[in-house]
Design a protein around this motif. Structure first.
Motif, PDB file in Angstrom:
ATOM      1  N   SER A   8       0.837  -1.197   0.000  1.00  0.00           N
ATOM      2  CA  SER A   8       0.000   0.000   0.000  1.00  0.00           C
ATOM      3  C   SER A   8       0.873   1.249   0.000  1.00  0.00           C
ATOM      4  O   SER A   8       2.058   1.200   0.338  1.00  0.00           O
ATOM      5  CB  SER A   8      -0.926   0.005   1.222  1.00  0.00           C
ATOM      6  N   SER A   9       0.281   2.360  -0.363  1.00  0.00           N
ATOM      7  CA  SER A   9       1.036   3.613  -0.411  1.00  0.00           C
ATOM      8  C   SER A   9       1.462   4.028   0.992  1.00  0.00           C
ATOM      9  O   SER A   9       0.812   3.710   1.986  1.00  0.00           O
ATOM     10  CB  SER A   9       0.196   4.720  -1.048  1.00  0.00           C
ATOM     11  N   ASN A  10       2.566   4.744   1.058  1.00  0.00           N
ATOM     12  CA  ASN A  10       3.123   5.215   2.319  1.00  0.00           C
ATOM     13  C   ASN A  10       2.632   6.635   2.564  1.00  0.00           C
ATOM     14  O   ASN A  10       3.000   7.560   1.849  1.00  0.00           O
ATOM     15  CB  ASN A  10       4.652   5.162   2.256  1.00  0.00           C
ATOM     16  N   GLY A  11       1.772   6.807   3.591  1.00  0.00           N
ATOM     17  CA  GLY A  11       1.209   8.130   3.870  1.00  0.00           C
ATOM     18  C   GLY A  11       2.267   9.153   4.213  1.00  0.00           C
ATOM     19  O   GLY A  11       2.139  10.333   3.868  1.00  0.00           O
ATOM     20  N   ALA A  73      -1.820   6.358  16.690  1.00  0.00           N
ATOM     21  CA  ALA A  73      -2.947   6.224  15.760  1.00  0.00           C
ATOM     22  C   ALA A  73      -2.673   6.978  14.467  1.00  0.00           C
ATOM     23  O   ALA A  73      -3.021   6.519  13.372  1.00  0.00           O
ATOM     24  CB  ALA A  73      -4.234   6.734  16.411  1.00  0.00           C
ATOM     25  N   ILE A  74      -2.024   8.141  14.587  1.00  0.00           N
ATOM     26  CA  ILE A  74      -1.675   8.924  13.396  1.00  0.00           C
ATOM     27  C   ILE A  74      -0.633   8.176  12.565  1.00  0.00           C
ATOM     28  O   ILE A  74      -0.740   8.090  11.335  1.00  0.00           O
ATOM     29  CB  ILE A  74      -1.159  10.311  13.805  1.00  0.00           C
ATOM     30  N   LEU A  75       0.375   7.627  13.236  1.00  0.00           N
ATOM     31  CA  LEU A  75       1.393   6.851  12.530  1.00  0.00           C
ATOM     32  C   LEU A  75       0.783   5.625  11.860  1.00  0.00           C
ATOM     33  O   LEU A  75       1.159   5.260  10.743  1.00  0.00           O
ATOM     34  CB  LEU A  75       2.486   6.411  13.509  1.00  0.00           C
ATOM     35  N   LEU A  76      -0.163   5.001  12.537  1.00  0.00           N
ATOM     36  CA  LEU A  76      -0.814   3.816  11.986  1.00  0.00           C
ATOM     37  C   LEU A  76      -1.557   4.147  10.700  1.00  0.00           C
ATOM     38  O   LEU A  76      -1.562   3.371   9.744  1.00  0.00           O
ATOM     39  CB  LEU A  76      -1.779   3.228  13.020  1.00  0.00           C
ATOM     40  N   TYR A 183      -9.972   6.680  14.763  1.00  0.00           N
ATOM     41  CA  TYR A 183      -9.211   7.794  14.195  1.00  0.00           C
ATOM     42  C   TYR A 183      -8.488   7.431  12.893  1.00  0.00           C
ATOM     43  O   TYR A 183      -8.674   8.108  11.869  1.00  0.00           O
ATOM     44  CB  TYR A 183      -8.220   8.341  15.224  1.00  0.00           C
ATOM     45  N   PRO A 184      -7.635   6.397  12.870  1.00  0.00           N
ATOM     46  CA  PRO A 184      -6.901   6.127  11.620  1.00  0.00           C
ATOM     47  C   PRO A 184      -7.816   5.723  10.476  1.00  0.00           C
ATOM     48  O   PRO A 184      -7.517   6.006   9.310  1.00  0.00           O
ATOM     49  CB  PRO A 184      -5.949   4.987  12.005  1.00  0.00           C
ATOM     50  N   ARG A 185      -8.940   5.092  10.771  1.00  0.00           N
ATOM     51  CA  ARG A 185      -9.864   4.677   9.710  1.00  0.00           C
ATOM     52  C   ARG A 185     -10.505   5.887   9.042  1.00  0.00           C
ATOM     53  O   ARG A 185     -10.623   5.949   7.816  1.00  0.00           O
ATOM     54  CB  ARG A 185     -10.911   3.722  10.294  1.00  0.00           C
ATOM     55  N   LEU A 186     -10.906   6.872   9.838  1.00  0.00           N
ATOM     56  CA  LEU A 186     -11.483   8.091   9.258  1.00  0.00           C
ATOM     57  C   LEU A 186     -10.420   8.892   8.514  1.00  0.00           C
ATOM     58  O   LEU A 186     -10.706   9.494   7.472  1.00  0.00           O
ATOM     59  CB  LEU A 186     -12.116   8.941  10.353  1.00  0.00           C
ATOM     60  N   LYS A 187      -9.215   8.893   9.029  1.00  0.00           N
ATOM     61  CA  LYS A 187      -8.140   9.669   8.389  1.00  0.00           C
ATOM     62  C   LYS A 187      -7.829   9.133   6.998  1.00  0.00           C
ATOM     63  O   LYS A 187      -7.649   9.903   6.045  1.00  0.00           O
ATOM     64  CB  LYS A 187      -6.890   9.647   9.267  1.00  0.00           C
ATOM     65  N   VAL A 188      -7.767   7.813   6.851  1.00  0.00           N
ATOM     66  CA  VAL A 188      -7.513   7.224   5.532  1.00  0.00           C
ATOM     67  C   VAL A 188      -8.739   7.390   4.634  1.00  0.00           C
ATOM     68  O   VAL A 188      -8.609   7.694   3.441  1.00  0.00           O
ATOM     69  CB  VAL A 188      -7.149   5.732   5.663  1.00  0.00           C
ATOM     70  N   ALA A 189      -9.940   7.232   5.213  1.00  0.00           N
ATOM     71  CA  ALA A 189     -11.169   7.309   4.409  1.00  0.00           C
ATOM     72  C   ALA A 189     -11.343   8.683   3.773  1.00  0.00           C
ATOM     73  O   ALA A 189     -11.870   8.792   2.659  1.00  0.00           O
ATOM     74  CB  ALA A 189     -12.373   6.981   5.281  1.00  0.00           C
ATOM     75  N   ARG A 190     -10.920   9.741   4.452  1.00  0.00           N
ATOM     76  CA  ARG A 190     -11.084  11.090   3.906  1.00  0.00           C
ATOM     77  C   ARG A 190     -10.434  11.218   2.531  1.00  0.00           C
ATOM     78  O   ARG A 190     -10.970  11.879   1.637  1.00  0.00           O
ATOM     79  CB  ARG A 190     -10.471  12.124   4.850  1.00  0.00           C
ATOM     80  N   ASP A 191      -9.280  10.579   2.347  1.00  0.00           N
ATOM     81  CA  ASP A 191      -8.562  10.700   1.076  1.00  0.00           C
ATOM     82  C   ASP A 191      -9.332  10.075  -0.089  1.00  0.00           C
ATOM     83  O   ASP A 191      -9.071  10.397  -1.248  1.00  0.00           O
ATOM     84  CB  ASP A 191      -7.187  10.048   1.178  1.00  0.00           C
TER      85      ASP A 191
END
Length: 653
Positions: A8-11, A73-76, A183-191
């Motif tokens: 997967s891509s590296n955020g 969570a942000i790093l995840l 938190y990490p699920r919503l952060k990735v979903a926004r993109d």
């Protein structure tokens, strides 16, 4: 040929790329010790110099929402994973033709797998996550757990090996664990959202305050839709409440860019709004003198029924026909007519038709913006100030949308106990009806019993639409004492897939004449570890003895179709893409999305096979590095593509 990344891509790398575009002097390059590949680093001292007075010291007081392990969570959310989505034809419905997806697995990893290919492609997200009531399961994203820790937590693992546990209120990290999950699920979903995309989150008062703060941080306070939430008044139980009856839940509502969000209610419901949302013309008055307007022959009015007016138009507000006869056939005005009416700025609006520039903005002498004119079923022209075609209420009343989710299950399975507390399909239908149009893509990564998929198929039936869905669900095991387990459903995914099958079949049986082209199928994909051996990612970590024993870098249990779907994810081919296969010299060639990607993963590929691939002139061509039959084929490979398809990008794995 370049080597595929196959992960997967590296955020973090994505963020560094964005910084490099603004401050190239703050980015430097080094070599990753493990992979041996180049990697980028940020020079934070230089970045601080570029930002000067805008840098905040670590100890400075500020307004923020934080909790233990938030930084993790942000790093995840940003960390890449070596995982893939493997196709499962036997569980799918109409695998080769459907554009819908059902994905089994931990939704965080699934979202990471989808991110690169589905970046900015999802129009609407609806989720109904665990409410953190103390009884539901919460994902545990710390996979590095010893056997002693596992026994101490007395949890369970899903089929991918991810630990789940009951987040009891007595747990000292009751809110923290839930926040670190969501938190990490919503952060990735926004993109994944389009710029005009929206997200709706069903939640109750246990975590509504916390998740609102999270959404303000991830999506932005300014992107709340109005005040950012709706209230759904359901028929909640009074059991356990002595003073207040809990009979409502919340639906948080955010846009990717709030100013771009539109309502499509009028487009989806023309019969309810006559043509589109409109306001009546004012009656004649000194402030609104009559105006003559010419409508030219050939003017097209979408949705206009066949009708003829000879002397006047309409009943309550008459528009006199001065010249011609006003006749519409197939939505087209058959002759030029002149009307005399009493509506303001009529000439400006009519010019839209005269110049055939429907939808273009115009302004009156006070700077007020106006839009196109529409005709109702009586042929009466209407006008209105520009805004959404119908405004959705922030209160959804039980009378309009009763809490009949269990009844939806009972109608399909014969008993409502198959799945506990499903949302009614009418609730999701209501949101879809306002904020999606034909061809839009909808994502639900806590899909449960499949309510969202059911609602989408119903709306597509009504509007003759082709909205597509991606359902994601963890294969959480059903309780052995439950009605679902007794009926043969060993996990929630089996319930969700079966519901979609039964709902699709029922829709087609009840409306056979209008559902011939309705897509009620779905491709099933299952999250799994990467198709590649460890040597593929970290060749330096493999000893020389192991190197000779691992001639093939692909895991032995993986098929060509498994490899194809992982390659599709990396090269941007959506997972619903049409896949065709051909055989050349006994080798299987996959053609994805009509030549976007062509691949062959069989061994002993000859010049004949390479030539056949090159003659298809794909955007991308992919082979395994061990595929070439001999050195001669490997040597000729580049020249063959230069001859037949010089623009093709070639990749190996």
């Amino acid at each position: 040929m370049d080597k595929l990344r196959m992960q997967s891509s590296n955020g973090v790398e994505d963020n560094i790329t964005k910084i490099a575009q603004l401050f190239p002097d703050c980015v430097t390059e080094t070599v990753d010790e493990r992979s041996g590949q180049p990697k980028h680093l940020i020079d934070f001292e230089k970045l601080k110099q570029n930002l000067s007075d805008s840098v905040m010291s670590e100890r400075a007081e500020r307004y923020q929402f934080t909790w233990p392990d938030k930084s993790k969570a942000i790093l995840l959310a940003n960390s890449p994973i070596n995982a893939t989505l493997r196709p499962c034809r036997e569980d799918s419905v109409d695998f080769d033709n459907t554009q819908n997806l059902y994905i089994e697995g931990d939704n965080l990893d699934v979202l990471k797998c989808l991110k690169e290919t589905y970046l900015h492609k999802v129009k609407m997200i609806y989720i109904d996550p665990p409410y953190n009531t103390g009884n539901d399961f919460v994902y545990e994203d710390d996979f590095a757990q010893s056997s002693e820790e596992y026994l101490a937590n007395s949890g369970q693992f899903d089929e991918q090996g991810n630990r789940m546990f009951t987040n009891a209120e007595s747990n000292g990290r009751f809110h923290t664990d839930w926040l670190n999950m969501i938190y990490p699920r919503l952060k990735v979903a926004r993109d994944l959202l389009t710029d005009d995309g929206v997200i709706f989150i069903s939640i109750d008062d246990t975590e509504v305050d916390n998740i609102r703060k999270i959404c303000d941080e991830i999506f932005g306070y300014q992107n709340r839709l109005d005040r950012g939430s709706m209230v759904w008044v359901n028929r909640g139980s009074t059991k356990g409440f002595s003073k207040l009856v809990k009979n409502h839940e919340f639906i948080l509502a955010y846009g990717k860019k709030e100013e771009l969000v539109q309502s499509y209610f009028g487009l989806n419901n023309p019969e309810e709004l006559e043509s589109l949302e409109h306001y009546c013309y004012n009656k004649p008055s000194p402030k609104n003198p009559t105006t003559d307007v010419v409508f030219e022959k050939g003017t097209k009015i979408e949705g206009q029924k066949d009708i003829t007016f000879k002397k006047h138009v309409g009943d309550e507000v008459q528009l006199e026909i001065l010249e011609g006869i006003m006749t519409f056939h197939n939505g087209i005005l058959q002759d030029t007519v002149t009307l005399r009416g009493s509506f303001p700025y009529c000439t400006q609006i009519a010019n839209y038709y005269k110049n055939k520039k429907l939808g273009k903005e115009t302004f009156d002498n006070k700077g007020q913006k106006w839009v196109e004119i529409y005709f109702n079923s009586k042929g009466l022209p209407r006008y209105r100030k520009e805004r959404n075609t119908k405004i959705i209420s922030s209160v959804i009343d039980e009378k309009g949308i009763p809490n009949y989710g269990s009844e939806d299950i009972a109608k399909l399975f014969g008993k409502k106990e198959i799945f506990n507390f499903p949302k009614p399909k009418e609730l999701v239908y209501h949101l879809l009806n306002y904020f999606t149009k034909n061809e839009d893509l909808v994502l639900d990564f806590f899909s449960g019993s499949g309510t969202t998929a059911h609602a989408i198929m119903n709306l597509n039936l009504k509007t003759n639409g082709n909205r597509k869905f991606i359902m994601v669900q963890l294969p959480e095991k059903t309780d052995e004492k439950s009605e679902a387990f007794k009926a043969g459903y060993k996990n929630i995914c089996e319930i969700g897939k079966e519901r979609i099958r039964r709902a699709g079949k029922k829709i087609k049986e009840e409306s056979p004449l209008t559902t011939q082209d309705l897509d009620t199928g779905f491709r099933v994909l299952k999250l799994d570890s990467t198709n590649m051996q460890d040597i593929y990612y970290s060749p330096k970590d493999i000893s020389q003895a192991d190197l000779f024993s691992q001639v093939d870098n692909v895991k032995p249990d993986r098929t060509g179709e498994d490899l194809l779907f992982q390659v599709m994810l990396e090269l941007g081919a959506t997972l619903d893409s049409k896949i065709e296969t051909t055989t050349v010299a006994g080798k299987t060639i996959y053609n994805v999305a009509e030549g976007y990607l062509v691949a062959c993963f069989d061994p002993d590929v000859t010049d004949e096979v390479v030539k056949a691939i090159a003659q298809m002139q794909p955007a991308y061509a992919v082979l395994r590095d061990t595929s070439m039959k001999d050195d001669s084929t490997a040597t000729n490979f580049e020249q063959i593509f230069k001859t037949y398809s010089p623009d093709t990008v070639t990749k190996i794995l």
